[in-house]
Scaffold this motif. Structure first.
Motif, PDB file in Angstrom:
ATOM      1  N   LYS A   1      -5.749   1.351  -2.865  1.00 27.89           N
ATOM      2  CA  LYS A   1      -4.538   0.873  -2.874  1.00 27.89           C
ATOM      3  C   LYS A   1      -3.839   1.660  -1.762  1.00 27.89           C
ATOM      4  CE  LYS A   1      -3.151   0.867  -7.883  1.00 27.89           C
ATOM      5  NZ  LYS A   1      -2.560   1.132  -8.886  1.00 27.89           N
ATOM      6  N   LEU A   2      -4.411   3.212  -1.812  1.00 31.31           N
ATOM      7  CA  LEU A   2      -3.798   3.553   0.028  1.00 31.31           C
ATOM      8  C   LEU A   2      -4.228   3.103   1.085  1.00 31.31           C
ATOM      9  CD1 LEU A   2      -5.320   7.524  -0.857  1.00 31.31           C
ATOM     10  CD2 LEU A   2      -2.674   6.723  -0.561  1.00 31.31           C
ATOM     11  N   ALA A   3      -5.419   2.350   1.294  1.00 32.85           N
ATOM     12  CA  ALA A   3      -5.908   1.486   2.307  1.00 32.85           C
ATOM     13  C   ALA A   3      -4.956   0.659   2.083  1.00 32.85           C
ATOM     14  CB  ALA A   3      -7.623   1.109   1.776  1.00 32.85           C
ATOM     15  N   LYS A   4      -4.811  -0.556   1.030  1.00 32.58           N
ATOM     16  CA  LYS A   4      -3.899  -1.612   1.271  1.00 32.58           C
ATOM     17  C   LYS A   4      -2.329  -0.903   2.011  1.00 32.58           C
ATOM     18  CE  LYS A   4      -2.369  -5.942  -1.068  1.00 32.58           C
ATOM     19  NZ  LYS A   4      -2.112  -6.637  -2.307  1.00 32.58           N
ATOM     20  N   LYS A   5      -1.767  -0.304   0.742  1.00 36.88           N
ATOM     21  CA  LYS A   5      -0.639   0.181   1.578  1.00 36.88           C
ATOM     22  C   LYS A   5      -0.307   0.489   3.090  1.00 36.88           C
ATOM     23  CE  LYS A   5       3.750   2.456  -0.518  1.00 36.88           C
ATOM     24  NZ  LYS A   5       4.063   3.692  -1.698  1.00 36.88           N
ATOM     25  N   ALA A   6      -1.603   1.226   3.315  1.00 37.17           N
ATOM     26  CA  ALA A   6      -1.131   1.324   4.772  1.00 37.17           C
ATOM     27  C   ALA A   6      -0.851   0.721   5.811  1.00 37.17           C
ATOM     28  CB  ALA A   6      -2.643   2.093   5.012  1.00 37.17           C
ATOM     29  N   LEU A   7      -1.620  -0.785   5.565  1.00 34.35           N
ATOM     30  CA  LEU A   7      -1.359  -1.975   6.131  1.00 34.35           C
ATOM     31  C   LEU A   7       0.210  -2.317   6.259  1.00 34.35           C
ATOM     32  CD1 LEU A   7      -3.711  -4.751   4.601  1.00 34.35           C
ATOM     33  CD2 LEU A   7      -4.080  -3.210   6.813  1.00 34.35           C
ATOM     34  N   LEU A   8       0.895  -1.443   5.798  1.00 34.44           N
ATOM     35  CA  LEU A   8       2.755  -1.995   5.874  1.00 34.44           C
ATOM     36  C   LEU A   8       3.156  -1.274   7.055  1.00 34.44           C
ATOM     37  CD1 LEU A   8       3.328  -1.752   2.018  1.00 34.44           C
ATOM     38  CD2 LEU A   8       2.890  -3.928   3.303  1.00 34.44           C
ATOM     39  N   ARG A   9       2.537   0.202   7.249  1.00 32.04           N
ATOM     40  CA  ARG A   9       2.851   0.959   8.502  1.00 32.04           C
ATOM     41  C   ARG A   9       3.081   0.388   9.390  1.00 32.04           C
ATOM     42  NH1 ARG A   9      -0.269   5.633   9.975  1.00 32.04           N
ATOM     43  NH2 ARG A   9      -1.215   5.259   7.811  1.00 32.04           N
ATOM     44  N   PRO A  10       4.079  -0.144  10.532  1.00 28.93           N
ATOM     45  CA  PRO A  10       4.422  -0.539  11.517  1.00 28.93           C
ATOM     46  C   PRO A  10       3.229  -0.381  12.877  1.00 28.93           C
ATOM     47  CG  PRO A  10       6.209  -0.213  10.991  1.00 28.93           C
ATOM     48  CD  PRO A  10       5.495   0.954   9.563  1.00 28.93           C
ATOM     49  N   ILE A  11       3.058  -1.415  13.364  1.00 30.83           N
ATOM     50  CA  ILE A  11       1.618  -1.411  14.641  1.00 30.83           C
ATOM     51  C   ILE A  11       2.597  -0.230  14.814  1.00 30.83           C
ATOM     52  CG2 ILE A  11      -0.556  -2.207  16.439  1.00 30.83           C
ATOM     53  CD1 ILE A  11       0.647  -4.643  14.334  1.00 30.83           C
TER      54      ILE A  11
END
Length: 299
Positions: free
Chosen positions: A201-211
């Motif tokens: 869950k943490l890894a997937k949600k981290a994808l939401l952070r802007p590049i």
């Protein structure tokens, strides 16, 4: 217009924004990667990706034929009305968006193999909930994630004695084994600690952070930079043709773990990082914060 209907309409627009218009940070990263590239094949791949994004916006059509399996990240205030109806509203909006945008139906029953044809089903769309105290706002992020980037994702639990050094090796091994399968240049989410399911869950949600936006945890921010450099040193490049950019970014998050376990999760997203976020108040006023131009269309 009822608040239920206003939310549904806004979610349809949110899915449209996510499916057709890449966030500006992703477009900027792709352009930067193209400008820095000296491998002719890699530069040609990046040129094609950027041109694809431009055509999607001009034609008003989804960026990719795989319009993803839909997830919503929902933060709802405890004072926001219609909380109990939100799951049904999100489902109705998904059905409408599938028909109106249109989106490819990507929800398939595991047992029968049947596709209901509207991107809904058991636990689909997937919804992650967060209740915000003393708030009357609703915040929703739509995140349609393509199937090609799911294949190389992994989670495992290592011995605590193996620690961070081995966790970094797991990330690099995952990227090397994935090769061109997740349509690089990718964005990679890494989850450390917690339980195995929570690390994912943490890894997937981290994808939401802007590049380019680093973790606010100092040690993780340094780790993100280190991992990004190591991943790009592999030379896999855009669509596996070689080059300087295998990943546009690496985002890491962590949770405290049990003394006897050390969970590691790696989640890939292809270059088409489709995410869009809106905020709505209790009166139905909307701000599409990821795609500001949608505010004019809404009005």
């Amino acid at each position: 217009m009822s608040l239920d209907k206003r939310i549904e309409d806004a979610i349809v627009m949110l899915l449209k924004a996510a499916s057709i218009y890449l966030p500006q940070d992703v477009k900027n990263a792709l352009i930067k990667a193209r400008d820095l590239e000296d491998n002719p094949l890699a530069k040609a791949q990046l040129d094609a990706i950027i041109r694809n994004c431009e055509l999607a916006e001009v034609e008003g059509k989804p960026i990719c034929q795989d319009t993803g399996l839909i997830s919503f990240y929902v933060s709802v205030g405890d004072e926001f009305p219609v909380k109990g109806a939100l799951a049904d509203i999100l489902r109705k909006a998904t059905i409408r968006a599938t028909r109106e945008i249109p989106l490819r139906p990507n929800s398939v029953d595991v047992l029968s193999g049947k596709n209901p044809g509207d991107n809904t089903g058991r636990y689909v769309p997937h919804i992650e909930w967060e209740l915000i105290p003393n708030s009357n706002e609703l915040k929703v992020t739509a995140f349609p994630k393509g199937g090609g980037s799911e294949g190389p994702c992994l989670a495992k639990v290592i011995l605590p004695t193996e620690g961070l050094r081995y966790a970094k090796k797991i990330v690099l091994d995952a990227v090397a084994e994935a090769g061109p399968k997740p349509c690089p240049p990718t964005v990679i989410g890494v989850g450390l600690g917690g339980t195995m399911d929570y690390a994912v869950k943490l890894a997937k949600k981290a994808l939401l952070r802007p590049i380019g936006v680093r973790s606010d945890v100092e040690g993780l921010a340094k780790l993100e930079v280190e991992l990004l450099e190591l991943v790009n040193s592999l030379g896999i490049g855009p669509h596996g043709v070689g080059g300087k950019t295998t990943a546009l970014d690496v985002h890491v998050d962590c949770a405290h773990r049990h003394p006897a376990s050390y969970a590691v999760a790696v989640v890939f997203n292809c270059w088409a990082v489709r995410r869009s976020t809106m905020i709505m108040d209790s009166k139905g006023n909307v701000d599409f914060i990821t795609h500001k131009f949608m505010n004019e269309l809404w009005r």
